[in-house]
Motif scaffolding. Structure first.
Motif, PDB file in Angstrom:
ATOM      1  N   ASP A  61      29.405 -18.401  27.422  1.00 41.46           N
ATOM      2  CA  ASP A  61      28.088 -18.099  26.867  1.00 41.46           C
ATOM      3  C   ASP A  61      27.908 -18.882  25.567  1.00 41.46           C
ATOM      4  N   ASP A  62      26.850 -19.685  25.532  1.00 43.88           N
ATOM      5  CA  ASP A  62      26.671 -20.591  24.401  1.00 43.88           C
ATOM      6  C   ASP A  62      26.374 -19.878  23.091  1.00 43.88           C
ATOM      7  N   GLU A  63      25.754 -18.721  23.163  1.00 45.36           N
ATOM      8  CA  GLU A  63      25.379 -18.056  21.924  1.00 45.36           C
ATOM      9  C   GLU A  63      26.558 -17.336  21.280  1.00 45.36           C
ATOM     10  N   ARG A 109      33.455 -26.086  29.043  1.00 49.70           N
ATOM     11  CA  ARG A 109      32.561 -25.090  29.642  1.00 49.70           C
ATOM     12  C   ARG A 109      32.726 -24.974  31.149  1.00 49.70           C
ATOM     13  N   ASP A 111      34.573 -17.401  29.478  1.00 50.43           N
ATOM     14  CA  ASP A 111      34.194 -17.114  30.866  1.00 50.43           C
ATOM     15  C   ASP A 111      35.455 -16.626  31.585  1.00 50.43           C
ATOM     16  N   GLN A 142      31.462 -16.588  24.070  1.00 55.87           N
ATOM     17  CA  GLN A 142      32.338 -15.672  24.814  1.00 55.87           C
ATOM     18  C   GLN A 142      33.033 -16.426  25.936  1.00 55.87           C
TER      19      GLN A 142
END
Ligand SMILES: CC(=O)[C@@H](O)[C@H](O)COP(=O)(O)O
Length: 260
Positions: A102-104, A74, A109, A107
């Motif tokens: 994006d954790d949900e 991340r 970065d 996606q």
């Protein structure tokens, strides 16, 4: 044949090694897919203690190339450190670079991706960046020296297929010299065929095969679809039209040009 950093492969399908119901099914599915490259998550496999033990033996038996990935990273630093570990462990300059933003949606970065790719390329890596369909990001990655770029079809594990077809078509048209691989979000063999029909060089997938009721049969279905899509692309697909055009216009002249 598809070329990845100077190496030729006859299969246009790369496959993941996660989520299978059993090691034996993973092996059988990978064989059925015809894939010559598997991707392995360094963080997941080392955390589970699989690399270096039975898991690695299973991969070795398949006699395929390994593309280690930085899944789960991340930040730039985390991705770079993971890539360095992967190079040591797998003795390859290849790295599938994934930096989640994006954790949900998982996606990628784009900013961290470009930064990490820049660091790794300077350090001698051959980077396979996992990105969205954003053309500018892909152009930045190409300018840094990425010879392979891997835009998503849809979020990882979503099985939605190609969501933004127009953007992916544009990327193909604007980056003719880059090997483009659709990575993530493919849910059905027809999605893979569509990617190849768009002129993409290959696909990378995992969940749709591993989570199928019969992963081995699904791997075979994807293999056939990839071949069909590529053959269709090479055969020259006719463009869609807004109007009807009779396929039997004149009785007695079955060919579209005059035959003497
Ligand atoms: C980006 C990434 O990690 C892929 O390797 C992913 O695992 C494949 O995506 P699907 O699982 O959606 O096929």
């Amino acid at each position: 044949m598809v070329q990845l950093y100077g190496k030729q492969f006859s299969s246009r399908m790369l496959i993941g090694t996660a989520l299978y119901p059993s090691p034996a099914i993973m092996q059988a599915a990978i064989r059925a897919s015809g894939a010559e490259i598997v991707t392995v998550s360094l963080r997941r496999e080392t955390a589970g203690g699989r690399v270096g033990s039975n898991f690695w033996e299973l991969i070795r038996e398949l006699d395929v190339a390994v593309l280690p990935n930085t899944a789960g990273c991340r930040s730039v630093q985390e991705a770079v450190t993971t890539a360095e570990l992967a190079r040591e462990l797998f003795d390859t300059p290849w790295i599938k670079l994934e930096v989640i933003g994006d954790d949900e949606t998982l996606q990628p970065d784009p900013i961290a991706l470009v930064e990490a790719a820049s660091i790794l390329i300077k350090d001698g890596f051959e980077v396979f960046p996992y990105c969205t369909e954003d053309l500018t990001v892909a152009q930045r990655l190409r300018d840094l020296g990425c010879k392979v770029i891997m835009p998503w079809a849809a979020p990882i594990g979503s099985a939605r297929g190609i969501v933004n077809r127009d953007a992916l078509k544009l990327m193909r048209a604007r980056l003719p010299d880059v090997t483009l691989v659709i990575d993530a979000g493919l849910g059905a063999p027809s999605h893979a065929a569509e990617a190849l029909e768009l002129g993409y060089d290959a696909v990378l997938l995992n969940t749709a095969v591993a989570k199928a009721a019969d992963p081995v049969a699904m791997a075979r279905a994807f293999r056939l679809a990839v071949d069909a899509g590529r053959t269709g692309y090479e055969a020259g697909l006719m463009g869609p039209r807004d109007f009807a055009s009779p396929s039997t216009p004149v009785v007695g002249t079955p060919f579209w040009h005059a035959v003497s």
